[in-house]
Write a protein that holds these residues in place. Structure first.
Motif, short mmCIF file in Angstrom:
data_model
loop_
_atom_site.label_atom_id
_atom_site.label_comp_id
_atom_site.label_asym_id
_atom_site.label_seq_id
_atom_site.Cartn_x
_atom_site.Cartn_y
_atom_site.Cartn_z
N MET A 6 1.11 -23.87 50.19
CA MET A 6 -0.25 -24.30 50.50
C MET A 6 -0.84 -25.05 49.31
SD MET A 6 -1.93 -20.87 52.04
CE MET A 6 -0.87 -19.66 52.77
N MET A 8 -4.83 -26.21 48.50
CA MET A 8 -6.21 -26.22 49.00
C MET A 8 -7.14 -26.59 47.87
SD MET A 8 -6.64 -22.11 49.46
CE MET A 8 -5.06 -21.92 50.21
N PRO A 14 -7.88 -26.68 53.30
CA PRO A 14 -6.44 -26.88 53.10
C PRO A 14 -6.10 -28.37 53.10
CG PRO A 14 -6.90 -26.09 55.32
CD PRO A 14 -8.20 -26.10 54.59
N ALA A 17 -0.39 -27.41 54.16
CA ALA A 17 0.04 -26.06 54.51
C ALA A 17 1.32 -26.16 55.31
CB ALA A 17 -1.04 -25.34 55.32
N GLN A 28 -2.43 -19.15 61.12
CA GLN A 28 -2.26 -19.91 59.88
C GLN A 28 -3.61 -20.15 59.21
OE1 GLN A 28 -0.13 -23.55 60.64
NE2 GLN A 28 1.70 -22.49 61.36
N GLN A 29 -4.61 -20.53 59.99
CA GLN A 29 -5.94 -20.77 59.44
C GLN A 29 -6.53 -19.51 58.84
OE1 GLN A 29 -7.85 -22.52 62.84
NE2 GLN A 29 -7.17 -24.59 62.30
N ILE A 32 -4.77 -18.85 55.52
CA ILE A 32 -5.27 -19.78 54.49
C ILE A 32 -6.62 -19.30 53.97
CG2 ILE A 32 -6.11 -22.13 54.08
CD1 ILE A 32 -3.88 -23.04 56.07
#
Length: 166
Positions: A6, A8, A14, A17, A28-29, A32
């Motif tokens: 990742m 960010m 992000p 990713a 996934q979100q 993150i």
């Protein structure tokens, strides 16, 4: 095994990713956001290694490096060496610097394809392929040459019956 790579910014957006284990987009979100929550709450003078059991499940670790406005993060399990993972972040950043002459956040946003090419040269399926920035650059340059050559090829038919140029 490496579970995720990742990048960010310091606001938690992000910029890159890539997950090496199948996760739905909403998961996934969430991951993150959780990783960013951990990173932004850490002091500057603490270790760059974090246990990630609560985020990614048992046997998970995070290593990160903060450069300017970007966090570069690797998520991995205990089969990987923490210092080697930190070194891989350095290889990634050095390669990006070579490609973009002082990489910045906008380079990541506007060169999505090239960034993923670089990642694919370093990692494949959660395994490390290459640890030399110079070797990664050679491969990326070769791929760029092939893409340029294939984009410049235009197919013109020998004859087109019934067509008249105007």
């Amino acid at each position: 095994m490496i579970r995720a790579v990742m990048v960010m910014n310091t606001q938690g957006k992000p910029r890159l990713a890539k997950f090496y284990d199948s996760q739905p987009v909403d998961k996934q979100q969430e991951l993150i956001r959780s990783v960013f929550g951990v990173l932004c709450s850490r002091a500057e003078n603490v270790s760059n290694f974090v246990e990630a059991d609560s985020i990614f499940g048992p046997d998970s670790r995070i290593v990160y490096k903060h450069f300017a406005t970007l966090y570069f993060v690797l998520v991995f399990d205990s089969s990987e060496n923490e210092l080697a993972m930190l070194d891989l972040i350095q290889v990634l950043v050095e390669t990006l610097d070579k490609c973009f002459k002082n990489v910045c956040e906008l380079d990541l946003v506007f060169n999505y394809s090239k960034i993923h090419t670089i990642l694919d040269e370093i990692f494949f399926g959660g395994q490390v392929l290459e640890t030399s920035s110079a070797e990664v650059m050679k491969a990326v340059e070769e791929i760029s040459k092939l893409e340029t050559a294939s984009n410049s090829i235009t197919l013109v038919p020998k004859s087109v019956s019934g067509w008249r140029g105007r």
